[in-house]
Design a protein around this motif. Structure first.
Motif, PDB file in Angstrom:
ATOM      1  N   HIS A 148      -1.219  -9.099 -14.552  1.00  0.00           N
ATOM      2  CA  HIS A 148      -0.745  -8.989 -13.160  1.00  0.00           C
ATOM      3  C   HIS A 148      -1.817  -9.510 -12.209  1.00  0.00           C
ATOM      4  CE1 HIS A 148       0.303  -7.061  -9.299  1.00  0.00           C
ATOM      5  NE2 HIS A 148      -0.837  -6.401  -9.348  1.00  0.00           N
TER       6      HIS A 148
ATOM      7  N   HIS B 102      -8.485  -6.802  -6.602  1.00  0.00           N
ATOM      8  CA  HIS B 102      -7.657  -5.920  -5.757  1.00  0.00           C
ATOM      9  C   HIS B 102      -7.302  -4.597  -6.442  1.00  0.00           C
ATOM     10  CE1 HIS B 102      -4.012  -7.220  -7.889  1.00  0.00           C
ATOM     11  NE2 HIS B 102      -3.356  -6.271  -7.255  1.00  0.00           N
TER      12      HIS B 102
ATOM     13  N   HIS C 186      -0.227  10.515  -1.912  1.00  0.00           N
ATOM     14  CA  HIS C 186      -0.169  10.192  -3.343  1.00  0.00           C
ATOM     15  C   HIS C 186      -1.432   9.449  -3.809  1.00  0.00           C
ATOM     16  CE1 HIS C 186       1.377   8.856  -7.190  1.00  0.00           C
ATOM     17  NE2 HIS C 186       2.379   9.705  -7.016  1.00  0.00           N
TER      18      HIS C 186
ATOM     19  N   GLU D 275      -1.792   7.204  -5.862  1.00  0.00           N
ATOM     20  CA  GLU D 275      -1.614   5.744  -5.979  1.00  0.00           C
ATOM     21  C   GLU D 275      -2.218   5.005  -4.783  1.00  0.00           C
ATOM     22  OE1 GLU D 275      -0.411   3.067  -7.762  1.00  0.00           O
ATOM     23  OE2 GLU D 275      -0.666   4.450  -9.408  1.00  0.00           O
TER      24      GLU D 275
ATOM     25  N   HIS E 186      -6.617   3.712  -4.899  1.00  0.00           N
ATOM     26  CA  HIS E 186      -7.378   2.674  -5.629  1.00  0.00           C
ATOM     27  C   HIS E 186      -7.798   1.500  -4.757  1.00  0.00           C
ATOM     28  CE1 HIS E 186      -3.283   0.986  -6.053  1.00  0.00           C
ATOM     29  NE2 HIS E 186      -3.843  -0.197  -6.315  1.00  0.00           N
TER      30      HIS E 186
ATOM     31  N   THR F 274      -2.339  -2.059  -0.649  1.00  0.00           N
ATOM     32  CA  THR F 274      -1.164  -1.245  -1.000  1.00  0.00           C
ATOM     33  C   THR F 274      -0.314  -0.909   0.225  1.00  0.00           C
ATOM     34  OG1 THR F 274      -2.386  -0.263  -2.847  1.00  0.00           O
ATOM     35  CG2 THR F 274      -0.407   0.904  -2.115  1.00  0.00           C
ATOM     36  N   THR F 275      -0.957  -0.512   1.305  1.00  0.00           N
ATOM     37  CA  THR F 275      -0.218  -0.022   2.478  1.00  0.00           C
ATOM     38  C   THR F 275      -0.068  -1.069   3.577  1.00  0.00           C
ATOM     39  OG1 THR F 275      -2.275   0.772   3.511  1.00  0.00           O
ATOM     40  CG2 THR F 275      -1.033   2.347   2.138  1.00  0.00           C
TER      41      THR F 275
ATOM     42  N   ASP G 232       0.414  -9.636  -4.008  1.00  0.00           N
ATOM     43  CA  ASP G 232       0.616  -8.480  -4.885  1.00  0.00           C
ATOM     44  C   ASP G 232       2.109  -8.156  -4.999  1.00  0.00           C
ATOM     45  OD1 ASP G 232      -0.242  -6.261  -6.439  1.00  0.00           O
ATOM     46  OD2 ASP G 232      -0.160  -4.953  -4.685  1.00  0.00           O
TER      47      ASP G 232
ATOM     48  N   LEU H 170      10.569   3.700  -0.891  1.00  0.00           N
ATOM     49  CA  LEU H 170       9.860   4.977  -0.982  1.00  0.00           C
ATOM     50  C   LEU H 170      10.656   6.087  -0.294  1.00  0.00           C
ATOM     51  CD1 LEU H 170       6.256   3.661  -0.230  1.00  0.00           C
ATOM     52  CD2 LEU H 170       6.976   4.723  -2.375  1.00  0.00           C
TER      53      LEU H 170
ATOM     54  N   ALA I  23       9.712   9.912  -1.067  1.00  0.00           N
ATOM     55  CA  ALA I  23       8.251   9.900  -1.104  1.00  0.00           C
ATOM     56  C   ALA I  23       7.717  10.000   0.325  1.00  0.00           C
ATOM     57  CB  ALA I  23       7.757   8.613  -1.755  1.00  0.00           C
TER      58      ALA I  23
ATOM     59  N   ILE J 260       5.189   8.692   3.262  1.00  0.00           N
ATOM     60  CA  ILE J 260       4.709   7.365   3.637  1.00  0.00           C
ATOM     61  C   ILE J 260       3.373   7.520   4.350  1.00  0.00           C
ATOM     62  CG2 ILE J 260       5.260   5.218   4.851  1.00  0.00           C
ATOM     63  CD1 ILE J 260       7.385   5.980   2.767  1.00  0.00           C
ATOM     64  N   TYR J 261       2.378   6.802   3.862  1.00  0.00           N
ATOM     65  CA  TYR J 261       1.061   6.860   4.500  1.00  0.00           C
ATOM     66  C   TYR J 261       1.140   6.181   5.873  1.00  0.00           C
ATOM     67  CZ  TYR J 261      -4.012   6.728   4.934  1.00  0.00           C
ATOM     68  OH  TYR J 261      -5.305   6.922   5.360  1.00  0.00           O
TER      69      TYR J 261
HETATM   70  O1  DGI Z   1      -1.340  -1.482  -7.686  1.00  0.00           O
HETATM   71  P1  DGI Z   1      -0.016  -2.191  -7.791  1.00  0.00           P
HETATM   72  O2  DGI Z   1       0.946  -1.476  -8.697  1.00  0.00           O
HETATM   73  O3  DGI Z   1      -0.157  -3.640  -8.158  1.00  0.00           O
HETATM   74  O4  DGI Z   1       0.680  -2.206  -6.348  1.00  0.00           O
HETATM   75  P2  DGI Z   1       0.306  -1.456  -4.984  1.00  0.00           P
HETATM   76  O5  DGI Z   1      -1.141  -1.151  -4.928  1.00  0.00           O
HETATM   77  O6  DGI Z   1       0.857  -2.307  -3.887  1.00  0.00           O
HETATM   78  O7  DGI Z   1       1.188  -0.156  -4.975  1.00  0.00           O
HETATM   79  C1  DGI Z   1       0.932   0.960  -5.763  1.00  0.00           C
HETATM   80  C2  DGI Z   1       2.012   2.004  -5.520  1.00  0.00           C
HETATM   81  O8  DGI Z   1       1.858   2.589  -4.233  1.00  0.00           O
HETATM   82  C3  DGI Z   1       3.442   1.471  -5.575  1.00  0.00           C
HETATM   83  O9  DGI Z   1       4.163   2.284  -6.499  1.00  0.00           O
HETATM   84  C4  DGI Z   1       3.988   1.658  -4.187  1.00  0.00           C
HETATM   85  C5  DGI Z   1       3.151   2.781  -3.683  1.00  0.00           C
HETATM   86  N1  DGI Z   1       3.026   2.870  -2.211  1.00  0.00           N
HETATM   87  C6  DGI Z   1       2.823   1.877  -1.309  1.00  0.00           C
HETATM   88  N2  DGI Z   1       2.777   2.365  -0.050  1.00  0.00           N
HETATM   89  C7  DGI Z   1       2.948   3.703  -0.163  1.00  0.00           C
HETATM   90  C8  DGI Z   1       3.097   4.037  -1.535  1.00  0.00           C
HETATM   91  N3  DGI Z   1       3.305   5.288  -1.981  1.00  0.00           N
HETATM   92  C9  DGI Z   1       3.380   6.274  -1.072  1.00  0.00           C
HETATM   93  N4  DGI Z   1       3.605   7.526  -1.489  1.00  0.00           N
HETATM   94  N5  DGI Z   1       3.238   6.050   0.269  1.00  0.00           N
HETATM   95  C10 DGI Z   1       3.014   4.787   0.786  1.00  0.00           C
HETATM   96  O10 DGI Z   1       2.880   4.615   2.004  1.00  0.00           O
END
Ligand code: DGI
Ligand code: FE
Ligand code: FE
Ligand code: FE
Length: 187
Positions: free
Chosen positions: A21, A50, A78, A80, A83, A110-111, A127, A164, A169, A171-172
């Motif tokens: 990936h 990343h 969360h 997630e 990272h 991610t956000t 991504d 989400l 879920a 949301i940040y």
């Molecule tokens: O690390 P990847 O899997 O490549 O992708 P990513 O870092 O964009 O997303 C990781 C996870 O985070 C994905 O399942 C979506 C989730 N995510 C993105 N924005 C938000 C979120 N989860 C929550 N709870 N809130 C957010 O705002």
């Protein structure tokens, strides 16, 4: 850092699937940097790192968030979401990558956030649209990615938040700030 060395440094921290990936995100980010006149070398290095912190133990990430200047509100969302922010610190501490543009692109991949730089948009979008992704609606975002970087990021942000919310879920806030700011930018 040379890209071959960066790839070598990242590989042992990722699963095989996550490593593939990462390579696809890097190819996609380089392509987008070419289309939108961004820095190819920064896009490639940010993409390679990343997801660097993706598999760190949660307790370790929690520790770095508490110890550093990272926002403490991350700990109430969360894991997630951790990272990217933690990775932006570790690339400097462990590999001497002290480039704020690259670190911000890793931090917010991610956000998203309000007022994203071109490099942040490129990594956020790469991504989302890398060829291995199968999200509903991703093909439309891939097409828009060839035309309008901001509009494509807006579509990705909207799809992610909608998805989400359908799952109930949380949301940040930066995810909402990204969506709102991108909405203003495209109108
Ligand atoms: O690390 P990847 O899997 O490549 O992708 P990513 O870092 O964009 O997303 C990781 C996870 O985070 C994905 O399942 C979506 C989730 N995510 C993105 N924005 C938000 C979120 N989860 C929550 N709870 N809130 C957010 O705002
Ligand atoms: Fe990620
Ligand atoms: Fe993403
Ligand atoms: Fe990723």
């Amino acid at each position: 850092m040379k890209i071959e060395l960066a790839i070598e440094k990242v590989k042992p921290h990722l699963t095989e699937a996550r490593f593939r990936h990462t390579l696809r995100v890097a190819e996609t980010a380089v392509h987008l940097a070419g289309v939108y006149n961004g820095s190819i070398s920064k896009a490639e290095l940010a993409a390679v790192f990343h997801d660097y912190a993706k598999y760190r133990p949660l307790r370790e990430m929690e520790h770095w968030i508490k110890k550093s200047s990272l926002p403490k509100d991350l700990l109430g969302y969360h894991s997630e979401l951790w990272h990217g922010p933690v990775g932006s610190l570790l690339v400097e501490w462990e590999h001497g990558i002290a480039d704020t543009e690259i670190q911000d692109a890793i931090h917010f991949h991610t956000t998203g956030r309000a007022n994203m730089s071109k490099l942040e948009k490129i990594i956020f979008l790469a991504d989302y649209i890398e060829p291995g992704r199968k999200f509903p609606g991703v093909e439309e975002v891939r097409e828009m990615a060839q035309q309008d970087l901001t509009k494509a990021c807006w579509m990705a942000s909207k799809n992610t938040i909608s998805h989400l919310m359908k799952k109930n879920a949380t949301i940040y806030p930066d995810s909402f700030y990204a969506y709102n700011d991108l909405t203003n930018q495209i109108n």
